[in-house]
Each structure stands twice: as C-alpha cells, then as structure tokens.
Design a protein around this motif. Structure first.
Motif, PDB file in Angstrom:
ATOM      1  N   PRO A 354      10.114  -3.873  -5.214  1.00 12.42           N
ATOM      2  CA  PRO A 354      10.054  -4.621  -3.951  1.00 12.42           C
ATOM      3  C   PRO A 354      10.093  -3.671  -2.760  1.00 12.42           C
ATOM      4  CG  PRO A 354      11.640  -5.614  -5.457  1.00 12.42           C
ATOM      5  CD  PRO A 354      11.239  -4.307  -6.069  1.00 12.42           C
ATOM      6  N   VAL A 355       9.320  -3.997  -1.712  1.00 11.06           N
ATOM      7  CA  VAL A 355       9.094  -3.071  -0.591  1.00 11.06           C
ATOM      8  C   VAL A 355       9.662  -3.617   0.713  1.00 11.06           C
ATOM      9  CG1 VAL A 355       7.316  -1.952   0.834  1.00 11.06           C
ATOM     10  CG2 VAL A 355       6.985  -2.163  -1.651  1.00 11.06           C
ATOM     11  N   VAL A 356      10.375  -2.758   1.436  1.00  9.42           N
ATOM     12  CA  VAL A 356      10.634  -2.968   2.863  1.00  9.42           C
ATOM     13  C   VAL A 356       9.647  -2.050   3.586  1.00  9.42           C
ATOM     14  CG1 VAL A 356      12.273  -2.780   4.755  1.00  9.42           C
ATOM     15  CG2 VAL A 356      13.068  -3.524   2.499  1.00  9.42           C
ATOM     16  N   LEU A 357       8.715  -2.654   4.304  1.00  4.11           N
ATOM     17  CA  LEU A 357       7.579  -1.923   4.877  1.00  4.11           C
ATOM     18  C   LEU A 357       7.810  -1.630   6.356  1.00  4.11           C
ATOM     19  CD1 LEU A 357       4.640  -0.870   4.618  1.00  4.11           C
ATOM     20  CD2 LEU A 357       3.877  -3.209   5.128  1.00  4.11           C
ATOM     21  N   ILE A 358       7.730  -0.352   6.715  1.00  3.85           N
ATOM     22  CA  ILE A 358       7.781   0.044   8.125  1.00  3.85           C
ATOM     23  C   ILE A 358       6.339   0.175   8.610  1.00  3.85           C
ATOM     24  CG2 ILE A 358       8.555   1.756   9.791  1.00  3.85           C
ATOM     25  CD1 ILE A 358      10.811   2.501   7.887  1.00  3.85           C
ATOM     26  N   LEU A 359       5.999  -0.659   9.583  1.00  2.10           N
ATOM     27  CA  LEU A 359       4.615  -0.856   9.998  1.00  2.10           C
ATOM     28  C   LEU A 359       4.533  -0.792  11.521  1.00  2.10           C
ATOM     29  CD1 LEU A 359       1.949  -1.798   8.437  1.00  2.10           C
ATOM     30  CD2 LEU A 359       2.612  -4.129   9.040  1.00  2.10           C
ATOM     31  N   GLY A 360       3.415  -0.309  12.050  1.00  3.60           N
ATOM     32  CA  GLY A 360       3.202  -0.411  13.488  1.00  3.60           C
ATOM     33  C   GLY A 360       3.027   0.915  14.195  1.00  3.60           C
ATOM     34  N   GLY A 361       2.642   0.827  15.457  1.00  3.25           N
ATOM     35  CA  GLY A 361       2.355   1.987  16.281  1.00  3.25           C
ATOM     36  C   GLY A 361       1.250   1.618  17.248  1.00  3.25           C
ATOM     37  N   GLN A 362       0.348   2.562  17.495  1.00  4.19           N
ATOM     38  CA  GLN A 362      -0.770   2.295  18.395  1.00  4.19           C
ATOM     39  C   GLN A 362      -1.899   1.655  17.598  1.00  4.19           C
ATOM     40  OE1 GLN A 362      -2.267   5.794  20.407  1.00  4.19           O
ATOM     41  NE2 GLN A 362      -2.778   4.608  22.204  1.00  4.19           N
ATOM     42  N   ASP A 363      -2.100   0.367  17.807  1.00  3.79           N
ATOM     43  CA  ASP A 363      -3.073  -0.423  17.054  1.00  3.79           C
ATOM     44  C   ASP A 363      -4.493  -0.075  17.501  1.00  3.79           C
ATOM     45  OD1 ASP A 363      -4.733  -2.614  16.133  1.00  3.79           O
ATOM     46  OD2 ASP A 363      -2.906  -3.753  15.797  1.00  3.79           O
ATOM     47  N   LYS A 364      -5.386   0.192  16.528  1.00  2.74           N
ATOM     48  CA  LYS A 364      -6.773   0.549  16.840  1.00  2.74           C
ATOM     49  C   LYS A 364      -7.711  -0.629  16.587  1.00  2.74           C
ATOM     50  CE  LYS A 364      -6.221   4.044  13.980  1.00  2.74           C
ATOM     51  NZ  LYS A 364      -6.476   5.249  13.153  1.00  2.74           N
ATOM     52  N   GLY A 365      -7.202  -1.846  16.760  1.00  3.02           N
ATOM     53  CA  GLY A 365      -8.015  -3.027  16.479  1.00  3.02           C
ATOM     54  C   GLY A 365      -7.887  -3.471  15.040  1.00  3.02           C
ATOM     55  N   ASN A 366      -6.668  -3.402  14.505  1.00  3.80           N
ATOM     56  CA  ASN A 366      -6.437  -3.669  13.081  1.00  3.80           C
ATOM     57  C   ASN A 366      -6.689  -5.123  12.696  1.00  3.80           C
ATOM     58  OD1 ASN A 366      -5.700  -1.050  12.645  1.00  3.80           O
ATOM     59  ND2 ASN A 366      -3.513  -1.433  12.464  1.00  3.80           N
ATOM     60  N   ASP A 367      -7.303  -5.295  11.523  1.00  2.00           N
ATOM     61  CA  ASP A 367      -7.397  -6.592  10.871  1.00  2.00           C
ATOM     62  C   ASP A 367      -6.552  -6.498   9.605  1.00  2.00           C
ATOM     63  OD1 ASP A 367      -7.965  -8.932   9.573  1.00  2.00           O
ATOM     64  OD2 ASP A 367     -10.146  -8.631   9.489  1.00  2.00           O
ATOM     65  N   TYR A 368      -5.418  -7.203   9.586  1.00  5.86           N
ATOM     66  CA  TYR A 368      -4.464  -7.090   8.473  1.00  5.86           C
ATOM     67  C   TYR A 368      -4.829  -7.968   7.275  1.00  5.86           C
ATOM     68  CZ  TYR A 368      -1.521  -4.496  11.718  1.00  5.86           C
ATOM     69  OH  TYR A 368      -1.038  -3.545  12.593  1.00  5.86           O
ATOM     70  N   GLN A 369      -5.959  -8.673   7.363  1.00  9.36           N
ATOM     71  CA  GLN A 369      -6.359  -9.574   6.280  1.00  9.36           C
ATOM     72  C   GLN A 369      -6.446  -8.838   4.942  1.00  9.36           C
ATOM     73  OE1 GLN A 369      -6.791 -12.910   6.948  1.00  9.36           O
ATOM     74  NE2 GLN A 369      -6.913 -13.239   4.732  1.00  9.36           N
TER      75      GLN A 369
END
Length: 455
Positions: A354-369
């Motif tokens: 199981p994962v605790v995910l550290i995500l984020g920063g300067q978004d370059k137009g991300n599609d998280y789909q």
C-alpha cells in the motif's frame, strides 16, 4: 572555412560553455551571453579559456551580429531574442548539432523518450564501459557533447537527448537512435499540441539513413501511430513485452522481448537471454530500459556474456525509484525524477505494498486520468507537495480518502509518515516539475532523503 565568423552562445550552463569551448578550439569569434547569473564554475571555465561573456542581460546588437547562434535548450522559441533572430534569418542550432559538426569519427548512440532516458543512457554506457570500449556519457547526463569533444573525444558517445535539444538540429545523425516511449510532457513548450511534441521526439531519426539503426518500443501507441504515416529510413528494431515480432516494411526478427520471465535480445543470429529476476533494477519500466540498452549494445558489437554481466552489476540512478530507508516498517522511495504522469504510472505499477503518494509541484498541464485506476488500487493517501494543489484535489478527492497539503519536503515526509502504517511504502513520485519550491528535481529528492533520515 568558417575562420573568425561570429559565434554567439545564449546560455552559459553545461551545454553553452561546452559549445563555447568547442567554438574557441575551432577558431570561431566566440561570445557568450546569459540573461541570468553564471555559475562560478562555468564562469571560471570561460575566463580560463579567454572567452568573452556577459551575464545579467543580453546585448542585442552583439547577438544580432552573429553568423551562428547556439542556444541553450532551456530557452523557448517564444523568447523575444529568439523571435528577433528568426525574423533576421540568423542560423540557430542546438549544442548537440554544433558538436556533431566537429565530432570526427566517433559513433553516437542517442537515447530519447518521455521516461527512462537517464536510466537507459547510464545502462548502455555501463555495458559499453564494462566491455572495455572507449566510451563517454554525454548530453543531459555527464558532460555536454561539445565539451567532451574538446576535453576527451571518444570512439563512442552514449547520449541522452531531450526534445528541446532535438528541436534545433540540422545535420545531427546518430548511428543508433533509441526512442523509448512518448507520453504528454513539456506541452507548454509545444503550444499545448501533443502532435508537435511527438514530432520533436522523432527528430532523432530525421537524418538517419539505411546504414543507421532505429530502436523503439513496439508497445507504445503513439510511436506505432506515427510510424504508420511517417516512414523511417534507418533499419528499425523493436523491443516489446508481448513477443510479437510483427514485421513491417522496415523491421525484421532482430530486436528484444520478454517471455516467461525471460528477457531476450536477438541480433545477427545470437539470442542473449537472462531472467528478469537477475536484473539489478526492478519494475516493468526497467525491463523496457534493459531491452533498449541491451539491443543498443548488441548493435555496437558487444557479446552476450558482457551484456548479462552488465545487467547484473548496473546500479540505478539517483532520484529514480531510489530506495532510501525503512523506518519502523515503512519503506521510503525517492522517485523525484518522475516529473510527468507517465513516470508515476510506472512507479505505481512496480509497487507491491500500500502506497502513501507524495504528489505535486509545478503542473505542466497534467491529465491524471492515466494513473486513476492504479491510484484507486494502490494509494491509501496523497500528500501534496506544491504551492498550488487544486488540480490534485479536484481529480483525486473522490478516489483517495486522505489528501493533505504541504509546502516543504520535511513537512511532506512527516505527513506521509503519520498516514503510513507498518508494511506501507511512502513514494515521492510528484508528476510535476520542482521549480515552485526547489531548485530542481535533484534538490527535491535530496531534501526528501534528508527528511527521511531525520525521522
């Protein structure tokens, strides 16, 4: 001869200083201009070589007098100075193009792709070095190509190249070109048009002939779509997870594939095999990287035994699925180099806990789909590490029960640790650039590792 013609270098970091040193050696009248502050080590190189430079701004008159401009890959086309140079018809090229013109007889294995470039470049270099080749690692990892040519030319150059470097080539022609994969990245530099980014990646094949080799990913949808309508001149070899050696007009049965947990590299009648469990780096993405590196090495004449030995001794790169520590049963993994969504897909795909995910920063137009299903399956909490996290909240709030915001590596590690339980993994895999809070992805990864060690 191009004696004493005016060469202007825009940007005085690794590639710019390398181009300046090469220009000086080749008797150009060299002048370097950087809009920012030049790093002390690079300033000293320019001073020691007697190369004129300016920093903190551009003198337009001097730049516009250039016969040739070598621009840093970080400078976008929409920069005012580049627009003026284009309007004036001034020749502009990248540092890899400039280096190519003076490389001599050295052969080039050039590697690009949205993900895995650095690992595959380092792995290919490791195989050639282990086999005793006269080889250097250049481009986005190691020295700039031009600087290597000046300081220590080699018989082989293993080169990591980005789409930005490939944008400004004219004659650059690798003997072996490798395209690992294509997924949306840097779309802000390509007018948010994916097809422009895809075309930029395929520039690596632009000048290749039938004497050259193009190695690419049979399983990548974007690559296959492009190849349907854009014939490649080079001999094309595929790597695949599906052992589908489907032929087209450019391919043959040589290439690489995995089957029954065995990795196969076929070239000129020789089948190199080894268990995927014997690879020193794990995960499906590293099987792809290993196939690309292995077939590249075989085309360079390296035998099976050396390739197998190299695969088992290769050490992965920092900030790419780098295990940091286990703290009270919680594993911490640094994947700070994952600056796009596709990188995060590969990271999550390789996680078994199981994962605790550290995500984020300067978004370059991300599609998280693309990572939605893997996040739903594997991620129990998200820790946002960025100034603006609203896109992450909007997309994942219905999928992940816990989403918290932090604005420093230390706070992100503390928050993730508090959300994790024994036998969980805390994964820093941001999907974003780092420049909102950090100098670069290395700085982000280093601060993450320091925070873990202080728990």
């Amino acid at each position: 001869m191009m004696d004493r013609k005016k060469l202007v270098i825009l940007g005085a970091a690794e590639s710019g200083v390398g181009a300046a040193l090469l220009g000086k050696r080749e008797l150009w009248d060299v002048w370097v201009s950087d809009a920012g502050k030049i790093k002390d080590s690079y300033r000293k190189m320019l001073e020691d070589a007697g190369i004129a430079f300016e920093e903190g701004g551009h003198t337009e008159e001097k730049i516009m007098a250039a016969d040739l401009v070598v621009k840093s890959p970080g400078i976008p086309e929409k920069a005012p100075m580049i627009k003026k140079l284009r309007a004036a018809g001034t020749e502009i090229c990248s540092e890899i193009e400039f280096g190519f013109r003076y490389k001599g007889k050295g052969k080039i294995i050039a590697i690009t792709g949205s993900n895995g470039k650095s690992t595959t470049t380092k792995m290919t270099y490791h195989i050639l070095e282990t086999a005793g080749y006269d080889v250097s690692m250049v481009g986005n990892i190691g020295n700039s190509f031009a600087k290597q040519i000046v300081e220590q030319p080699t018989e082989w150059y293993v080169m990591e190249v980005s789409s930005f470097q490939l944008d400004d080539i004219q004659t650059f022609r690798p003997d072996v070109a490798v395209l690992l994969n294509i997924s949306p990245d840097h779309l802000d530099r390509y007018d948010y048009k994916y097809e422009h980014y895809i075309k930029a990646k395929f520039n690596i094949t632009r000048n290749q002939t039938a004497e050259d080799i193009f190695i690419t990913n049979k399983d990548d949808k974007e690559i296959n779509q492009y190849l349907l309508t854009h014939p490649i001149n080079a001999r094309t070899l595929f790597f695949t997870m599906n052992n589908d050696q489907t032929n087209n007009q450019h391919s043959d049965t040589d290439g690489a594939f995995t089957e029954n947990d065995q990795l196969h590299i076929r070239y000129e009648g020789e089948d190199t095999t080894m268990s995927i469990h014997d690879l020193s780096v794990k995960g499906k993405h590293n099987q792809y990287n290993s196939m690309a590196a292995g077939i590249s090495a075989r085309t360079a004449g390296i035998r099976s035994a050396k390739i197998r030995e190299s695969f088992s001794t290769f050490e992965g790169i920092a900030h790419r699925l780098e295990f940091v520590a286990t703290v009270r049963g919680v594993d911490f993994v640094n994947d700070s180099k994952a600056t796009n969504v596709n990188s995060v897909w590969f990271a999550l795909e390789s996680m078994k806990k199981p994962v605790v995910l550290i995500l984020g920063g300067q978004d370059k137009g991300n599609d998280y789909q693309e990572i939605k299903d893997l996040v739903a399956e594997k991620v129990k909490a998200i820790v946002c590490l960025g100034i603006d996290n609203k896109n992450i909240h909007t997309f994942f709030e219905s999928i992940v029960p816990n989403i918290v915001d932090t604005q420093s590596a230390k706070d992100a590690v503390l928050a993730a640790y508090s959300l994790a339980e024994k036998n969980d993994v805390v994964l820093l895999s941001p999907a974003c650039a780092s420049f909102d809070l950090f100098k670069n992805y290395e700085d982000r990864g280093d601060q993450f590792k320091e925070a873990v060690k202080s728990l």
